[in-house]
Scaffold this motif. Structure first.
Motif, PDB file in Angstrom:
ATOM      1  N   PHE A  93       0.842  -1.184   0.000  1.00  0.00           N
ATOM      2  CA  PHE A  93       0.000   0.000   0.000  1.00  0.00           C
ATOM      3  C   PHE A  93       0.883   1.242   0.000  1.00  0.00           C
ATOM      4  O   PHE A  93       1.845   1.323   0.767  1.00  0.00           O
ATOM      5  N   ASP A  94       0.530   2.200  -0.856  1.00  0.00           N
ATOM      6  CA  ASP A  94       1.208   3.492  -0.839  1.00  0.00           C
ATOM      7  C   ASP A  94       1.049   4.108   0.545  1.00  0.00           C
ATOM      8  O   ASP A  94      -0.036   4.078   1.119  1.00  0.00           O
ATOM      9  N   GLY A  95       2.121   4.660   1.059  1.00  0.00           N
ATOM     10  CA  GLY A  95       2.043   5.390   2.312  1.00  0.00           C
ATOM     11  C   GLY A  95       1.947   4.537   3.555  1.00  0.00           C
ATOM     12  O   GLY A  95       1.808   5.077   4.656  1.00  0.00           O
ATOM     13  N   LEU A  96       2.033   3.234   3.424  1.00  0.00           N
ATOM     14  CA  LEU A  96       1.881   2.370   4.599  1.00  0.00           C
ATOM     15  C   LEU A  96       2.951   2.659   5.644  1.00  0.00           C
ATOM     16  O   LEU A  96       2.694   2.593   6.837  1.00  0.00           O
ATOM     17  N   ALA A  97       4.144   3.026   5.185  1.00  0.00           N
ATOM     18  CA  ALA A  97       5.227   3.338   6.127  1.00  0.00           C
ATOM     19  C   ALA A  97       4.820   4.491   7.034  1.00  0.00           C
ATOM     20  O   ALA A  97       4.945   4.417   8.260  1.00  0.00           O
ATOM     21  N   GLY A  98       4.332   5.565   6.453  1.00  0.00           N
ATOM     22  CA  GLY A  98       3.927   6.723   7.245  1.00  0.00           C
ATOM     23  C   GLY A  98       2.717   6.449   8.107  1.00  0.00           C
ATOM     24  O   GLY A  98       2.656   6.872   9.269  1.00  0.00           O
ATOM     25  N   ILE A  99       1.758   5.730   7.562  1.00  0.00           N
ATOM     26  CA  ILE A  99       0.536   5.433   8.309  1.00  0.00           C
ATOM     27  C   ILE A  99       0.857   4.572   9.527  1.00  0.00           C
ATOM     28  O   ILE A  99       0.330   4.788  10.617  1.00  0.00           O
ATOM     29  N   ALA A 100       1.760   3.601   9.355  1.00  0.00           N
ATOM     30  CA  ALA A 100       2.125   2.719  10.467  1.00  0.00           C
ATOM     31  C   ALA A 100       2.832   3.476  11.585  1.00  0.00           C
ATOM     32  O   ALA A 100       2.706   3.123  12.755  1.00  0.00           O
ATOM     33  N   GLU A 101       3.563   4.516  11.243  1.00  0.00           N
ATOM     34  CA  GLU A 101       4.330   5.271  12.233  1.00  0.00           C
ATOM     35  C   GLU A 101       3.598   6.520  12.731  1.00  0.00           C
ATOM     36  O   GLU A 101       4.068   7.176  13.651  1.00  0.00           O
ATOM     37  N   ALA A 102       2.468   6.853  12.127  1.00  0.00           N
ATOM     38  CA  ALA A 102       1.766   8.092  12.474  1.00  0.00           C
ATOM     39  C   ALA A 102       1.146   8.005  13.865  1.00  0.00           C
ATOM     40  O   ALA A 102       0.644   6.969  14.283  1.00  0.00           O
ATOM     41  N   ASN A 103       1.202   9.106  14.560  1.00  0.00           N
ATOM     42  CA  ASN A 103       0.581   9.221  15.867  1.00  0.00           C
ATOM     43  C   ASN A 103      -0.020  10.625  15.944  1.00  0.00           C
ATOM     44  O   ASN A 103       0.691  11.600  15.772  1.00  0.00           O
ATOM     45  N   SER A 104      -1.296  10.689  16.173  1.00  0.00           N
ATOM     46  CA  SER A 104      -1.940  11.993  16.175  1.00  0.00           C
ATOM     47  C   SER A 104      -3.008  12.055  17.252  1.00  0.00           C
ATOM     48  O   SER A 104      -3.738  11.095  17.476  1.00  0.00           O
ATOM     49  N   GLY A 105      -3.058  13.162  17.905  1.00  0.00           N
ATOM     50  CA  GLY A 105      -4.117  13.423  18.867  1.00  0.00           C
ATOM     51  C   GLY A 105      -4.329  14.932  18.909  1.00  0.00           C
ATOM     52  O   GLY A 105      -3.432  15.673  19.295  1.00  0.00           O
ATOM     53  N   ARG A 106      -5.453  15.360  18.465  1.00  0.00           N
ATOM     54  CA  ARG A 106      -5.704  16.807  18.393  1.00  0.00           C
ATOM     55  C   ARG A 106      -7.094  17.099  18.945  1.00  0.00           C
ATOM     56  O   ARG A 106      -7.995  16.275  18.874  1.00  0.00           O
ATOM     57  N   SER A 107      -7.224  18.299  19.448  1.00  0.00           N
ATOM     58  CA  SER A 107      -8.551  18.792  19.829  1.00  0.00           C
ATOM     59  C   SER A 107      -8.606  20.262  19.445  1.00  0.00           C
ATOM     60  O   SER A 107      -7.582  20.946  19.404  1.00  0.00           O
ATOM     61  N   TYR A 108      -9.787  20.718  19.148  1.00  0.00           N
ATOM     62  CA  TYR A 108      -9.982  22.084  18.677  1.00  0.00           C
ATOM     63  C   TYR A 108     -11.101  22.726  19.472  1.00  0.00           C
ATOM     64  O   TYR A 108     -12.049  22.059  19.889  1.00  0.00           O
ATOM     65  N   LEU A 109     -10.991  24.034  19.642  1.00  0.00           N
ATOM     66  CA  LEU A 109     -12.047  24.796  20.296  1.00  0.00           C
ATOM     67  C   LEU A 109     -12.798  25.593  19.237  1.00  0.00           C
ATOM     68  O   LEU A 109     -12.196  26.104  18.294  1.00  0.00           O
ATOM     69  N   GLY A 110     -14.080  25.670  19.387  1.00  0.00           N
ATOM     70  CA  GLY A 110     -14.880  26.502  18.491  1.00  0.00           C
ATOM     71  C   GLY A 110     -15.041  25.883  17.113  1.00  0.00           C
ATOM     72  O   GLY A 110     -14.840  24.704  16.894  1.00  0.00           O
ATOM     73  N   SER A 111     -15.401  26.728  16.183  1.00  0.00           N
ATOM     74  CA  SER A 111     -15.664  26.299  14.811  1.00  0.00           C
ATOM     75  C   SER A 111     -14.352  26.290  14.023  1.00  0.00           C
ATOM     76  O   SER A 111     -13.674  27.307  13.917  1.00  0.00           O
ATOM     77  N   ILE A 112     -14.000  25.122  13.483  1.00  0.00           N
ATOM     78  CA  ILE A 112     -12.751  24.947  12.730  1.00  0.00           C
ATOM     79  C   ILE A 112     -13.096  24.369  11.362  1.00  0.00           C
ATOM     80  O   ILE A 112     -13.921  23.450  11.260  1.00  0.00           O
ATOM     81  N   ALA A 113     -12.469  24.872  10.338  1.00  0.00           N
ATOM     82  CA  ALA A 113     -12.705  24.363   8.984  1.00  0.00           C
ATOM     83  C   ALA A 113     -12.200  22.923   8.874  1.00  0.00           C
ATOM     84  O   ALA A 113     -11.127  22.581   9.390  1.00  0.00           O
ATOM     85  N   LEU A 114     -12.973  22.088   8.192  1.00  0.00           N
ATOM     86  CA  LEU A 114     -12.601  20.693   7.995  1.00  0.00           C
ATOM     87  C   LEU A 114     -11.252  20.575   7.278  1.00  0.00           C
ATOM     88  O   LEU A 114     -10.436  19.717   7.608  1.00  0.00           O
ATOM     89  N   ALA A 115     -10.992  21.460   6.334  1.00  0.00           N
ATOM     90  CA  ALA A 115      -9.718  21.428   5.608  1.00  0.00           C
ATOM     91  C   ALA A 115      -8.542  21.607   6.566  1.00  0.00           C
ATOM     92  O   ALA A 115      -7.506  20.959   6.421  1.00  0.00           O
ATOM     93  N   LYS A 116      -8.687  22.456   7.586  1.00  0.00           N
ATOM     94  CA  LYS A 116      -7.615  22.663   8.575  1.00  0.00           C
ATOM     95  C   LYS A 116      -7.380  21.394   9.374  1.00  0.00           C
ATOM     96  O   LYS A 116      -6.240  21.003   9.625  1.00  0.00           O
ATOM     97  N   ILE A 117      -8.448  20.732   9.791  1.00  0.00           N
ATOM     98  CA  ILE A 117      -8.325  19.494  10.570  1.00  0.00           C
ATOM     99  C   ILE A 117      -7.631  18.416   9.742  1.00  0.00           C
ATOM    100  O   ILE A 117      -6.704  17.757  10.209  1.00  0.00           O
ATOM    101  N   VAL A 118      -8.077  18.249   8.491  1.00  0.00           N
ATOM    102  CA  VAL A 118      -7.473  17.238   7.623  1.00  0.00           C
ATOM    103  C   VAL A 118      -6.000  17.543   7.396  1.00  0.00           C
ATOM    104  O   VAL A 118      -5.141  16.656   7.476  1.00  0.00           O
ATOM    105  N   LYS A 119      -5.681  18.792   7.145  1.00  0.00           N
ATOM    106  CA  LYS A 119      -4.285  19.186   6.914  1.00  0.00           C
ATOM    107  C   LYS A 119      -3.443  18.945   8.166  1.00  0.00           C
ATOM    108  O   LYS A 119      -2.327  18.439   8.081  1.00  0.00           O
ATOM    109  N   ASP A 120      -3.957  19.266   9.331  1.00  0.00           N
ATOM    110  CA  ASP A 120      -3.237  19.032  10.581  1.00  0.00           C
ATOM    111  C   ASP A 120      -2.973  17.542  10.799  1.00  0.00           C
ATOM    112  O   ASP A 120      -1.866  17.145  11.162  1.00  0.00           O
ATOM    113  N   LEU A 121      -4.003  16.725  10.600  1.00  0.00           N
ATOM    114  CA  LEU A 121      -3.843  15.282  10.796  1.00  0.00           C
ATOM    115  C   LEU A 121      -2.863  14.688   9.783  1.00  0.00           C
ATOM    116  O   LEU A 121      -2.019  13.867  10.133  1.00  0.00           O
TER     117      LEU A 121
END
Length: 181
Positions: free
Chosen positions: A131-159
Motif C-alpha cells: 500500500f502506498d504510504g503504509l510506512a507513514g501510516i504505520a508510524e503516524a501518531n496523532s491526537g488533536r482537539s480544537y475549540l470553536g468552529s474549525i474548517a474541515l480542511a484545517k483538521i485534515v491538513k493538521d492530521l
C-alpha cells in the motif's frame, strides 16, 4: 541492418526495459536510516534474471483507500523471502527503459502488507501486496482537539501533517449534507 530509433543509432540495447524493486526497513522509509543499504532486485526480462509481474491500482477519488500494488517475483531465495515477510518492511518499485529519455522512474512506494508464496508449475511465485504510504501510516501518531468552529480542511491538513513523509498542499473540501466531496 538495425532499426533507426528516436535516440539515433541502431536498435542495439536502446529500448531495454528495466524493473527495479528496492526493499528496506520501514524506519528508512520515513527518514530513519540509510536507503543505500536497501536490497535491490532488478529485472530486464532476460532469461537469467528474476521474473517480475506487477499490478498497480490507483484509487483516485476513493476517500480513505490508499493505492494498492502487487508485485510477483519468481524463484526468490529463502533468505529474501524471509526478509520480505518481516514486519515493517518498505519497498519502492521503479520501471522504465535503461537508455530512455527518463530512465527508470518510481511508480510506487509504500509498505508490504502481505507476502504469499505458491507453487506455479516449476516455479515458486512470491506475491507482495503493498500500500502506498503504509510506512507513514504505520508510524503516524496523532491526537488533536480544537475549540470553536474549525474548517474541515484545517483538521485534515493538521492530521495529514502528523504522518511522516506526507506533504499536504492546498485542500478544497466541500461538505454537502454532511458528506465530504
Amino acid at each position: 541492418m538495425g532499426i533507426s530509433n528516436l535516440f539515433g543509432g541502431d536498435d542495439s540495447g536502446v529500448f531495454i526495459r528495466e524493473a527495479q524493486l528496492l526493499i528496506y526497513p520501514l524506519s528508512e522509509a520515513i527518514g530513519g536510516g540509510d536507503e543505500a543499504q536497501a536490497i535491490v532486485i532488478k529485472s530486464t526480462g532476460l532469461s537469467d534474471e528474476l521474473r517480475m509481474l506487477f499490478r498497480i491500482e490507483k484509487n483516485i477519488g476513493s476517500l480513505g483507500m490508499p493505492n494498492v500494488f502487487e508485485i510477483s517475483i519468481y524463484n526468490l531465495s529463502t533468505a529474501t523471502k524471509q526478509l520480505l515477510s518481516k514486519q515493517a518492511t518498505a519497498i519502492e518499485f521503479e520501471l522504465g527503459y535503461q537508455q530512455g529519455l527518463d530512465g527508470v522512474v518510481k511508480v510506487a512506494r509504500g509498505g508490504i502488507s502481505t507476502v504469499a508464496s505458491e507453487r506455479e508449475e516449476g516455479d515458486i511465485k512470491t506475491t507482495l501486496t503493498c500500500f502506498d504510504g503504509l510506512a507513514g501510516i504505520a508510524e503516524a501518531n496523532s491526537g488533536r482537539s480544537y475549540l470553536g468552529s474549525i474548517a474541515l480542511a484545517k483538521i485534515v491538513k493538521d492530521l495529514a501533517s502528523d504522518i511522516p513523509g506526507v506533504e499536504v498542499s492546498e485542500l478544497n473540501i466541500k461538505l454537502d449534507n454532511n458528506k465530504v466531496s
